[in-house]
Design a protein around this motif. Structure first.
Motif, PDB file in Angstrom:
ATOM      1  N   THR A   1      58.881  45.293  62.006  1.00 17.27           N
ATOM      2  CA  THR A   1      59.111  44.502  63.215  1.00 17.27           C
ATOM      3  C   THR A   1      60.577  44.212  63.491  1.00 17.27           C
ATOM      4  N   GLY A   2      61.429  44.228  62.464  1.00 17.59           N
ATOM      5  CA  GLY A   2      62.817  43.830  62.685  1.00 17.59           C
ATOM      6  C   GLY A   2      63.853  44.882  62.415  1.00 17.59           C
ATOM      7  N   LYS A   3      63.570  45.770  61.450  1.00 15.40           N
ATOM      8  CA  LYS A   3      64.603  46.729  61.052  1.00 15.40           C
ATOM      9  C   LYS A   3      64.454  48.056  61.795  1.00 15.40           C
ATOM     10  N   ILE A   4      63.243  48.557  61.920  1.00 18.12           N
ATOM     11  CA  ILE A   4      63.032  49.798  62.672  1.00 18.12           C
ATOM     12  C   ILE A   4      63.508  49.622  64.114  1.00 18.12           C
ATOM     13  N   THR A   5      63.283  48.444  64.666  1.00 24.80           N
ATOM     14  CA  THR A   5      63.644  48.189  66.057  1.00 24.80           C
ATOM     15  C   THR A   5      65.128  47.907  66.253  1.00 24.80           C
ATOM     16  N   GLY A   6      65.833  47.586  65.176  1.00 22.27           N
ATOM     17  CA  GLY A   6      67.252  47.239  65.293  1.00 22.27           C
ATOM     18  C   GLY A   6      67.498  45.825  65.782  1.00 22.27           C
ATOM     19  N   GLU A   7      66.423  44.992  65.787  1.00 27.27           N
ATOM     20  CA  GLU A   7      66.575  43.614  66.272  1.00 27.27           C
ATOM     21  C   GLU A   7      67.300  42.729  65.269  1.00 27.27           C
ATOM     22  N   GLU A   8      67.135  43.024  63.969  1.00 23.81           N
ATOM     23  CA  GLU A   8      67.622  42.093  62.952  1.00 23.81           C
ATOM     24  C   GLU A   8      69.142  41.959  62.985  1.00 23.81           C
ATOM     25  N   ASP A   9      69.827  43.088  62.891  1.00 18.99           N
ATOM     26  CA  ASP A   9      71.299  43.058  62.834  1.00 18.99           C
ATOM     27  C   ASP A   9      71.848  43.652  64.124  1.00 18.99           C
ATOM     28  N   ARG A  10      71.594  42.974  65.215  1.00 16.28           N
ATOM     29  CA  ARG A  10      71.861  43.520  66.552  1.00 16.28           C
ATOM     30  C   ARG A  10      73.340  43.655  66.870  1.00 16.28           C
ATOM     31  N   TYR A  11      74.204  42.941  66.155  1.00 15.86           N
ATOM     32  CA  TYR A  11      75.645  43.037  66.419  1.00 15.86           C
ATOM     33  C   TYR A  11      76.307  44.073  65.521  1.00 15.86           C
ATOM     34  N   SER A  12      75.919  44.086  64.252  1.00 17.58           N
ATOM     35  CA  SER A  12      76.554  44.987  63.279  1.00 17.58           C
ATOM     36  C   SER A  12      75.847  46.329  63.173  1.00 17.58           C
ATOM     37  N   HIS A  13      74.560  46.349  63.531  1.00 16.07           N
ATOM     38  CA  HIS A  13      73.709  47.545  63.421  1.00 16.07           C
ATOM     39  C   HIS A  13      73.581  48.034  61.979  1.00 16.07           C
ATOM     40  N   THR A  14      73.651  47.106  61.032  1.00 13.71           N
ATOM     41  CA  THR A  14      73.525  47.442  59.610  1.00 13.71           C
ATOM     42  C   THR A  14      72.076  47.282  59.129  1.00 13.71           C
ATOM     43  N   ASP A  15      71.144  47.530  60.002  1.00 12.32           N
ATOM     44  CA  ASP A  15      69.728  47.271  59.698  1.00 12.32           C
ATOM     45  C   ASP A  15      69.196  48.091  58.522  1.00 12.32           C
ATOM     46  N   LEU A  16      69.746  49.290  58.312  1.00 12.05           N
ATOM     47  CA  LEU A  16      69.213  50.103  57.211  1.00 12.05           C
ATOM     48  C   LEU A  16      69.504  49.495  55.847  1.00 12.05           C
ATOM     49  N   TRP A  17      70.559  48.693  55.742  1.00 12.31           N
ATOM     50  CA  TRP A  17      70.793  47.971  54.482  1.00 12.31           C
ATOM     51  C   TRP A  17      69.626  47.016  54.224  1.00 12.31           C
ATOM     52  N   ASP A  18      69.230  46.286  55.264  1.00 16.67           N
ATOM     53  CA  ASP A  18      68.110  45.349  55.131  1.00 16.67           C
ATOM     54  C   ASP A  18      66.808  46.110  54.865  1.00 16.67           C
ATOM     55  N   PHE A  19      66.643  47.237  55.563  1.00 18.74           N
ATOM     56  CA  PHE A  19      65.451  48.082  55.392  1.00 18.74           C
ATOM     57  C   PHE A  19      65.301  48.446  53.921  1.00 18.74           C
ATOM     58  N   ALA A  20      66.388  48.991  53.349  1.00 17.13           N
ATOM     59  CA  ALA A  20      66.338  49.409  51.946  1.00 17.13           C
ATOM     60  C   ALA A  20      66.037  48.229  51.026  1.00 17.13           C
ATOM     61  N   ALA A  21      66.651  47.090  51.307  1.00 11.79           N
ATOM     62  CA  ALA A  21      66.443  45.914  50.455  1.00 11.79           C
ATOM     63  C   ALA A  21      65.005  45.414  50.543  1.00 11.79           C
ATOM     64  N   ASN A  22      64.421  45.405  51.742  1.00  4.75           N
ATOM     65  CA  ASN A  22      63.019  44.987  51.889  1.00  4.75           C
ATOM     66  C   ASN A  22      62.092  45.893  51.082  1.00  4.75           C
ATOM     67  N   VAL A  23      62.336  47.202  51.147  1.00 10.29           N
ATOM     68  CA  VAL A  23      61.493  48.141  50.391  1.00 10.29           C
ATOM     69  C   VAL A  23      61.684  47.930  48.887  1.00 10.29           C
ATOM     70  N   GLU A  24      62.924  47.723  48.463  1.00  9.88           N
ATOM     71  CA  GLU A  24      63.175  47.478  47.031  1.00  9.88           C
ATOM     72  C   GLU A  24      62.483  46.196  46.565  1.00  9.88           C
ATOM     73  N   GLY A  25      62.514  45.159  47.405  1.00 12.29           N
ATOM     74  CA  GLY A  25      61.846  43.906  47.042  1.00 12.29           C
ATOM     75  C   GLY A  25      60.342  44.063  46.962  1.00 12.29           C
ATOM     76  N   SER A  26      59.785  44.805  47.909  1.00 13.01           N
ATOM     77  CA  SER A  26      58.339  45.056  47.884  1.00 13.01           C
ATOM     78  C   SER A  26      57.955  45.830  46.623  1.00 13.01           C
ATOM     79  N   ARG A  27      58.771  46.826  46.296  1.00 17.98           N
ATOM     80  CA  ARG A  27      58.480  47.644  45.114  1.00 17.98           C
ATOM     81  C   ARG A  27      58.584  46.817  43.840  1.00 17.98           C
ATOM     82  N   ALA A  28      59.512  45.865  43.808  1.00 16.22           N
ATOM     83  CA  ALA A  28      59.663  45.011  42.626  1.00 16.22           C
ATOM     84  C   ALA A  28      58.424  44.141  42.423  1.00 16.22           C
ATOM     85  N   ALA A  29      57.872  43.624  43.519  1.00 18.76           N
ATOM     86  CA  ALA A  29      56.666  42.794  43.399  1.00 18.76           C
ATOM     87  C   ALA A  29      55.489  43.629  42.899  1.00 18.76           C
ATOM     88  N   ILE A  30      55.354  44.837  43.434  1.00 21.34           N
ATOM     89  CA  ILE A  30      54.261  45.714  42.980  1.00 21.34           C
ATOM     90  C   ILE A  30      54.483  46.133  41.519  1.00 21.34           C
TER      91      ILE A  30
END
Length: 373
Positions: free
Chosen positions: A271-300
């Motif tokens: 909802t936030g990173k694929i769309t580019g809404e999260e980091d709308r000024y810097s456009h660094t959304d893929l950093w957040d994307f990677a971190a979200n996936v890493e966090g999800s993988r850590a929980a699993i």
């Protein structure tokens, strides 16, 4: 920060009255509590249930995207399910010890929501009586502690660069500091008002809320380039991060919070990173994307021994689909970081979205598996 597409100003008092007036005793034979959410009401099928694992099936019968929460005292989030589109239903499985709680629907995903009292009675053996689940929570809390230490360190460096007027260094540190935040975001979101203070976006603010945190500084750095007056915002960000780290490191998590958090992180990506809404000024959304996936993988990963004992085929599927997401993402690596969102094509974004959705489907089954005896 969770995405808010539709904002609506709602009187909490009126909404509470609407909810209470419609509440009926409607609990299915398997203990599931149905919730009918509309734009003006939150009809929770029961106001009381037995302590232990509780399943809510939330049907959005309104016209706005909605969320459903279960709060403990102090608005501590026991469980949440977000982004329920009109006409759709989603389940939320939470572990509730005996005590008093509040349920809340949030039509438009904004505000305090339509709240009602909810009680869990009696006693139930905690899920952590299972040794594998107990070890999962211990392992994951060790992971959270490692991330919060780095979060403080990098956010402090970022704030220092802002206060020194060093725009180039601050821009370089912004996505790095956020990486540690995004890996543990579901844990950070447990603590009510601190999440919007640290990670709120300007269009998500409630009336009277101040625009602060990472995204306020992001706007200053990328939109105007003038950070001469940003020092107080940087100081507040560091103070807020210290507060949330203290809370996160002293909170005992349920195994279900790990399972739900793993899914929430993928929802954040969709909802936030694929769309580019999260980091709308810097456009660094893929950093957040990677971190979200890493966090999800850590929980699993923390839950893995328990999941392997219950459904090894599911674990194998999760491994395959995590690997697919990582492979798609690696195509967009740039040095030690990631390409800007604006450098990706529509085809790039579609592939990332497809891989995230394919992973989210089996992860959505993990909570029920954890709750099973």
């Amino acid at each position: 920060m969770r995405t808010t597409r539709l904002l609506t100003a709602v009187s909490a008092t009126l909404l509470l009255a609407a909810c209470g007036a419609n509440t009926q005793d409607r609990q299915t034979s398997d203990g599931t509590i149905t919730v009918a959410a509309t734009d003006t009401a939150c009809d929770v099928g029961a106001a009381e249930t037995a302590a232990g694992t509780v399943t809510f099936t939330v049907a959005n019968k309104g016209s706005k995207v909605t969320e459903f929460y279960v709060y403990a005292a102090g608005d501590r989030i026991m469980g949440e399910v977000e982004n329920i589109a009109p006409g759709l239903s989603r389940d939320l499985i939470v572990e509730l010890p005996a005590g008093s709680y509040e349920t809340a629907c949030k039509p438009g995903m904004a505000g305090r929501g339509i709240r009602a009292a909810f009680t869990a009675t009696g006693s139930a053996a905690p899920l952590t009586d299972d040794a594998k689940l107990a070890q999962a929570t211990t392992d994951y809390q060790r992971y959270v502690k490692s991330q919060t230490g780095a979060l403080i360190e990098k956010t402090t460096e970022f704030a220092a660069a802002v206060k020194a007027g060093d725009v180039a260094s601050a821009k370089a540190l912004f996505p790095v500091a956020r990486t540690y935040w995004e890996r543990i975001e579901p844990v950070a979101e447990i603590f009510g008002d601190l999440d919007p203070a640290i990670d709120g976006r300007e269009n998500d603010l409630e009336p009277g809320q101040e625009f602060t945190g990472y995204h306020r500084l992001e706007k200053d750095l990328w939109e105007t380039g003038d950070i001469s007056a940003s020092g107080p915002t940087a100081d507040k960000l560091v103070a807020d991060v210290h507060r949330i780290v203290d809370l996160a490191n002293t909170t005992t998590l349920s195994p279900l919070q790990l399972a739900n958090g793993a899914k929430e992180l993928l929802d954040e990506v969709a909802t936030g990173k694929i769309t580019g809404e999260e980091d709308r000024y810097s456009h660094t959304d893929l950093w957040d994307f990677a971190a979200n996936v890493e966090g999800s993988r850590a929980a699993i990963a923390a839950l893995r021994p328990a999941l392997e004992a219950r459904d090894p085929a599911l674990v194998a599927m999760l491994d395959t689909r995590f690997a697919a997401v990582v492979a798609s993402l690696e195509a967009h690596r740039a040095g030690d970081g990631w390409k800007l969102h604006t450098e990706l094509t529509d085809a790039d974004l579609k592939r990332l979205s497809d891989d995230i959705n394919a992973l989210a489907e089996p992860i959505s089954t993990v909570a029920a598996l954890v709750a099973s005896k």
